[in-house]
Design a protein around this motif. Structure first.
Motif, PDB file in Angstrom:
ATOM      1  N   PRO A  72       0.640  -8.549  -0.754  1.00 15.37           N
ATOM      2  CA  PRO A  72      -0.199  -7.576  -0.026  1.00 15.37           C
ATOM      3  C   PRO A  72      -0.706  -8.129   1.311  1.00 15.37           C
ATOM      4  CG  PRO A  72      -0.789  -7.577  -2.352  1.00 15.37           C
ATOM      5  CD  PRO A  72       0.153  -8.726  -2.141  1.00 15.37           C
TER       6      PRO A  72
ATOM      7  N   THR B 159       7.209  -3.328  -1.311  1.00 14.47           N
ATOM      8  CA  THR B 159       6.377  -4.299  -0.605  1.00 14.47           C
ATOM      9  C   THR B 159       6.254  -5.603  -1.389  1.00 14.47           C
ATOM     10  OG1 THR B 159       5.094  -2.583   0.498  1.00 14.47           O
ATOM     11  CG2 THR B 159       4.033  -4.734   0.265  1.00 14.47           C
ATOM     12  N   LEU B 160       6.288  -5.508  -2.716  1.00 10.72           N
ATOM     13  CA  LEU B 160       6.052  -6.685  -3.550  1.00 10.72           C
ATOM     14  C   LEU B 160       7.198  -7.683  -3.463  1.00 10.72           C
ATOM     15  CD1 LEU B 160       4.430  -5.026  -6.684  1.00 10.72           C
ATOM     16  CD2 LEU B 160       3.333  -5.995  -4.661  1.00 10.72           C
TER      17      LEU B 160
ATOM     18  N   ARG C  20      -0.478  -4.687  -7.906  1.00  8.29           N
ATOM     19  CA  ARG C  20      -0.089  -5.934  -7.243  1.00  8.29           C
ATOM     20  C   ARG C  20       0.137  -7.045  -8.268  1.00  8.29           C
ATOM     21  NH1 ARG C  20      -6.010  -6.489  -4.397  1.00  8.29           N
ATOM     22  NH2 ARG C  20      -7.139  -7.204  -6.238  1.00  8.29           N
TER      23      ARG C  20
ATOM     24  N   ARG D  57       2.046  -7.773   3.856  1.00  9.71           N
ATOM     25  CA  ARG D  57       2.123  -6.372   4.305  1.00  9.71           C
ATOM     26  C   ARG D  57       0.980  -6.048   5.270  1.00  9.71           C
ATOM     27  NH1 ARG D  57      -1.724  -2.905   4.070  1.00  9.71           N
ATOM     28  NH2 ARG D  57      -2.187  -3.511   1.933  1.00  9.71           N
ATOM     29  N   PHE D  58      -0.240  -6.483   4.934  1.00  8.71           N
ATOM     30  CA  PHE D  58      -1.401  -6.217   5.792  1.00  8.71           C
ATOM     31  C   PHE D  58      -1.222  -6.855   7.162  1.00  8.71           C
ATOM     32  CE2 PHE D  58      -5.490  -7.718   7.456  1.00  8.71           C
ATOM     33  CZ  PHE D  58      -6.188  -6.520   7.521  1.00  8.71           C
TER      34      PHE D  58
ATOM     35  N   THR E 287      -7.392  -5.970  -0.024  1.00  7.00           N
ATOM     36  CA  THR E 287      -6.285  -5.012  -0.081  1.00  7.00           C
ATOM     37  C   THR E 287      -6.373  -4.250  -1.401  1.00  7.00           C
ATOM     38  OG1 THR E 287      -4.789  -6.655  -1.056  1.00  7.00           O
ATOM     39  CG2 THR E 287      -4.800  -6.467   1.359  1.00  7.00           C
TER      40      THR E 287
ATOM     41  N   GLU F 110       0.390  -1.263  -4.310  1.00 10.39           N
ATOM     42  CA  GLU F 110       1.239  -1.353  -3.127  1.00 10.39           C
ATOM     43  C   GLU F 110       2.520  -0.586  -3.431  1.00 10.39           C
ATOM     44  OE1 GLU F 110       0.764  -2.892  -0.201  1.00 10.39           O
ATOM     45  OE2 GLU F 110      -1.042  -4.082  -0.602  1.00 10.39           O
TER      46      GLU F 110
ATOM     47  N   ARG G 215      -8.937 -13.917  -0.046  1.00  9.05           N
ATOM     48  CA  ARG G 215      -8.953 -12.711  -0.858  1.00  9.05           C
ATOM     49  C   ARG G 215      -9.213 -13.082  -2.308  1.00  9.05           C
ATOM     50  NH1 ARG G 215      -5.648 -13.964   1.786  1.00  9.05           N
ATOM     51  NH2 ARG G 215      -4.036 -14.391   0.284  1.00  9.05           N
TER      52      ARG G 215
END
Length: 472
Positions: free
Chosen positions: A91, A56-57, A85, A94-95, A48, A52, A111
């Motif tokens: 993230p 979103t965080l 981020r 969100r993805f 990602t 962001e 990740r």
């Protein structure tokens, strides 16, 4: 020098660090070993972006004109706030939510990358650092949590830390049950109680008892205010810390199910153990929590022997994806602090990589013959050998060799006018030369011996260098 031409002082911002080739190689080798374990467990990579949208965080919603508490933020062309981020989990949530219809469920991914904290830096505390996460989204049972713990143990084994770690496991539901039984209601008091429990390894049960009550004074005289529990309330918490879990608790049942899986897979308490003192992410986690603790001793800044401590951890966070979707989405995962783990491997001699080998350097003995030197470099490169032609300004032989030494080069190739006439090259083995130098004290003897230097035919360049590198 005028004010207009004043030079800028080269300064690294506080809380950030540069990385050298040796450090990059060492961490890269470590990451490759971690990836191999993750992929053996069936996890796939996903990447990602660093930025962001701030909302979103989650933890740092924009409640001021500039949302920069804890995160680094800026506005895009549409005047929407974006932030670097803070971790790799938000993230992912969100993805997953954005690609919900197309992703397999459960969704298993790992990740790796940098995260950023807009916080005051200090010793071992950086504003940019690397994390390496693995998560399973969409699996509600304790089997997914148990698998995370087993994978953490396998990662430590793969890195050469067998016998030097333990994965400690607890459950947020058990902690909530203890707090309820003790009559702890306010969030602030809960936080203080759980912080006290977290200090069990450091201060022992007597120290925890003080922190549950009025407070504790350390050796320097500094006083830490306690949770203010009564003796009766504190006894409930201490019973739990001493190994007496609350009855009829869902978290206790989940831990028992996880323990059965550990036993079946052959993970003994020397590798994974249920530990009531594990406290993580009080608002974040909703079920099992776990952390990797390295058990060997190191010296702190005061010269005292202390356990190295945690290099990563995680747990079940069933509420995070639900910020984006109406239906509940269970999730569990863990995060490894890459820099801290690399430091641990360095201390135990398991980091592995040293300064990476540099390129073979073709020296430029005659500027008019540059094309000949370039042809040699091309031949080496086409054979898969790291190589470069010396591009500096000096014609001095010694300085060119010194450059190759600084590059950690295995060898230099020399063709002067005499060699060119004879169709030969001189190869100077810098590794053998350094070893021989330790035994030669006389400079004249050194020059006469020319240690590590040998002659080859021009057409044998590639095969001779390949042979040399294989021997090194």
């Amino acid at each position: 020098m005028t004010e207009k031409t004043k030079l800028i002082t080269p300064r690294l911002p506080r809380g950030f660090e540069d990385r050298t080739p040796g450090e990059i190689a060492a961490v890269g080798a470590m990451i490759d070993k971690i990836k191999a374990v993750y992929e053996r467990y069936g996890f796939d990579p996903v990447e990602t972006p660093l930025f962001e949208y701030t909302e979103t965080l989650g933890k740092f919603l924009p409640d001021t004109d500039r949302p920069n508490a804890g995160v680094f933020s800026l506005q895009d062309d549409d005047e929407q706030w974006m932030s670097l981020r803070y971790d790799l989990t938000a993230p992912l949530a969100r993805f997953f939510a954005e690609n919900f219809e197309t992703l397999p469920k459960p969704y298993r991914s790992y990740r790796q990358g940098y995260v950023f904290r807009n916080e005051k830096p200090g010793p071992g505390r950086f504003r940019q650092f690397m994390q390496f996460d693995a998560d399973t989204v969409g699996a509600p049972g304790p089997e997914a949590d148990a698998e995370m713990c087993m994978m953490m143990a396998d990662v430590m084994d793969a890195l050469g830390l067998a016998g030097k770690y333990v994965v400690r496991v607890n459950n947020r539901k058990v902690l909530d049950g203890v707090l309820e039984a003790a009559g702890v209601a306010s969030d602030e008091q809960k936080l203080t109680v759980l912080r006290a429990v977290d200090k069990l390894d450091k201060f022992g049960s007597e120290g925890v008892k003080l922190l549950l009550g009025a407070g504790r004074k350390d050796e320097s005289g500094d006083f830490t205010k306690g949770a203010g529990l009564s003796d009766t309330q504190a006894a409930v918490v201490l019973d739990y810390v001493g190994g007496k879990p609350p009855a009829d608790n869902e978290g206790v049942a989940e831990l028992a199910a996880m323990q059965a899986l550990f036993d079946a897979a052959g993970y003994g308490p020397d590798r994974i153990k249920i530990d009531p003192s594990v406290v993580r992410g009080l608002e974040y986690y909703t079920g099992p929590v776990f952390e990797i603790e390295l058990t060997f001793k190191v010296q702190n800044e005061k010269g005292q022997d202390v356990v190295f401590g945690s290099v990563g951890g995680g747990g079940r966070y069933d509420g995070l994806v639900s910020r984006f979707r109406r239906e509940p989405v269970p999730a569990t995962g863990f995060s490894i602090g890459v820099s801290r783990l690399a430091n641990a491997l360095k201390l135990t001699g398991n980091l592995g990589a040293t300064e990476p080998a540099g390129p073979v350097v073709v020296l430029v003995m005659d500027k008019a013959e540059t094309a000949r030197y370039q042809a040699m470099v091309s031949e080496l490169r086409q054979a898969g050998i790291r190589a470069e032609m010396f591009l500096g300004q000096t014609k001095n032989f010694g300085k060119q060799v010194a450059y190759a030494d600084k590059r950690n080069s295995p060898a230099v190739i020399i063709e002067g006018s005499q060699e060119r006439e004879q169709g030969i090259l001189q190869v100077k083995d810098l590794i053998a030369g350094k070893q021989a130098a330790q035994a030669i004290t006389d400079n004249a003897e050194w020059k006469a011996a020319r240690p590590g230097q040998f002659e080859i035919k021009r057409e044998d360049l590639v095969s001779a260098v390949q042979k040399l590198l294989s021997e090194q």
